[in-house]
Design an enzyme around this catalytic site. Structure first.
Site, short mmCIF file in Angstrom:
data_model
loop_
_atom_site.label_atom_id
_atom_site.label_comp_id
_atom_site.label_asym_id
_atom_site.label_seq_id
_atom_site.Cartn_x
_atom_site.Cartn_y
_atom_site.Cartn_z
N ASN A 55 0.82 -1.20 0.00
CA ASN A 55 0.00 0.00 0.00
C ASN A 55 0.86 1.26 0.00
O ASN A 55 0.97 1.95 -1.00
CB ASN A 55 -0.95 0.01 1.21
CG ASN A 55 -1.98 1.12 1.12
OD1 ASN A 55 -2.87 1.07 0.29
ND2 ASN A 55 -1.85 2.13 1.97
N ASP A 56 1.51 1.54 1.12
CA ASP A 56 2.25 2.81 1.25
C ASP A 56 3.41 2.93 0.28
O ASP A 56 3.71 4.03 -0.20
CB ASP A 56 2.76 2.96 2.69
CG ASP A 56 1.62 2.99 3.69
OD1 ASP A 56 0.57 3.54 3.37
OD2 ASP A 56 1.80 2.44 4.80
#
Length: 489
Positions: A417-418
């Site tokens: 995600n990040d």
């Protein structure tokens, strides 16, 4: 064991530890490096036991056997996905050991000084015999070492417990700020310094006969307030920074071990602690640079306050099934796979390895892009891919592959995600603003293998999922990839 032989064994063990650290820098040499560490530790333990003589040897043997069995049991039960929290838990043991050894050193020192003051002629053994021969100046230095060991150890212990809880999902991974914030940490640190100064100078607070006049009480209070600092520091650090936290706590545990070494007069423990402490600090600094984080900010518990997402996300997440993904892979000439913690959770590394094998057999160029903080532990993804026997030469770091995404046909993001979030570049108000990320959105097509539509571990929304060239391949990563395998060829 003669002191010369003990020293020689310690030198050999220290060399093996250095070789172990050096070997861990490369995937191909890591396995050999682990054995260097194992042999070095075995030599260190044996040399220490025999150098101490037969004092309580039977009790020590029982404790070593118990610890070995416990370690064997835990190691067999822990999955690769749980390695980050296991590492955090082990750091807590080092910190707690530093606190216990420091307090025990003070109790022993008090007994020795009382016996010498009364003119007792009893024969001291073990650590007490070492203390009995110290000069007043050496005892003053010893007290400083004891204070530092307890302070660092207590911070490491409680901080590691909180890190374990966050990584295991038992504590909310979001940063939590409490009333008073950093002022509480500063006040607790000043209190620790006050008690530490009183202890080192041998004076009481509120009177020598009062409750704060006892050196034992002062050290216990130091450990309590330092424990609060460790707890409060790590509670104030969010999930996106947890890989740095684990590395930082590794450094703390090393310095705690070094302080223990000074207290016990064990040269090897000093060397080993310094190696762990310095290497952990260097790794933390490198990771902070990779995440565009301030090193001081992270170790102080996220100094500076939270940011808020300001960019408006437009569009919707478009799903795709296994047939669509397989068709795109069959047509592609170049593929980059970006693994993340989701791959570890679903234990999909073997399936990913088989996918890689089939794509390469079909003549496609397949590579892996590894972000420095992918997963929840430095090197987490590299270990998983090596376990699945993915060739080392196609596993590339972010700086080596980031420029290749515009020329790539298909990118498969597995549970990340990040590290693939374009908000890091496009939204100055994002909590990860400025963090270097893998620019996967520049590829022709991006498939994101994800369980559902929720945000990642840090709770930050990802605009990548809403881009026109992105399709969401929902489901468990292992099952999803296994569905693809028969369709490729």
């Amino acid at each position: 064991m003669e002191i010369g032989l003990t020293t020689a064994t310690y030198v050999v063990a220290a060399i093996l530890f250095i070789l172990s650290l050096g070997g861990l820098s490369g995937q191909e040499s890591a396995k050999r490096a682990v054995w260097y560490g194992i042999v070095g530790m075995a030599l260190a333990v044996l040399a220490t036991l025999f150098a101490a003589g037969p004092v309580n040897l039977h009790i020590t043997a029982v404790m070593i056997a118990f610890g070995a069995l416990a370690g064997w049991y835990v190691a067999n039960r822990v999955q690769m996905t749980e390695m980050p929290q296991l590492v955090a838990a082990l750091h807590s043991f080092v910190g707690l050991a530093a606190v216990f050894i420091g307090i025990n050193a003070e109790i022993t020192l008090t007994d020795v000084l009382a016996a010498k003051a009364s003119g007792a002629t009893e024969t001291f053994t073990g650590f007490a015999a070492v203390l009995a021969h110290k000069s007043p100046a050496e005892i003053a230095v010893l007290k400083i070492e004891v204070f530092l060991g307890i302070f660092i150890g207590a911070v490491t212990f409680t901080g590691s417990i909180v890190a374990f809880g966050k990584l295991a999902g038992k504590i909310d991974g979001k940063a939590k700020k409490y009333p008073g914030g950093h002022a509480l940490n500063a006040a607790a640190a000043l209190i620790c310094l006050a008690f530490g100064a009183a202890y080192c100078m041998g004076v009481g607070i509120l009177g020598a006969d009062g409750i704060l006049g006892s050196s034992f009480t002062q050290l216990v209070l130091v450990s309590l307030f330092a424990g609060f600092i460790g707890w409060h520091l790590i509670m104030g650090i969010g999930g996106a920074d947890m890989p740095v936290v684990v590395s930082m706590l590794n450094s703390y545990s090393g310095w705690a071990a070094a302080a223990i070494g000074f207290t016990l007069g064990n040269d090897l423990l000093i060397v080993t602690g310094a190696l762990v402490g310095s290497s952990g600090a260097i790794l933390s600094y490198i990771m902070c640079k990779a995440m565009n984080r301030s090193f001081i900010s992270v170790i102080l518990g996220g100094f500076g306050g939270p940011q808020q997402l300001t960019m408006q996300i437009e569009g919707e997440q478009l799903a795709i099934d296994s047939d669509g993904v397989a068709a795109a892979l069959n047509d592609a000439e170049s593929v980059i796979i970006v693994p993340g913690y989701g791959m570890a959770v679903s234990q999909a590394q073997q399936s990913v390895s088989e996918l890689t094998r089939k794509l390469r057999a079909a003549g496609k160029v397949v590579r892996f892009a590894i972000h420095p903080v992918a997963g929840r532990l430095p090197g987490h993804m590299n270990v998983l891919l090596a376990e699945a026997k993915v060739p080392y030469d196609i596993v590339l770091e972010m700086d080596e592959i980031n420029e290749d995404f515009p020329n790539t046909d298909v990118v498969i993001v597995i549970g990340s995600n990040d590290i693939v979030n374009p908000a890091a570049q496009d939204d100055p108000g994002s909590p990860i603003a400025g963090m270097p990320v893998l620019e996967v959105w520049k590829a022709k097509t991006v498939f994101v293998s994800k369980r559902g539509q929720g945000t990642g571990y840090s709770g930050i929304e990802n605009p990548l999922f809403f881009k026109e060239n992105t399709r969401m391949f929902y489901g468990d990563a292992k099952k999803s990839i296994d569905q693809l395998l028969p369709m490729l060829g």
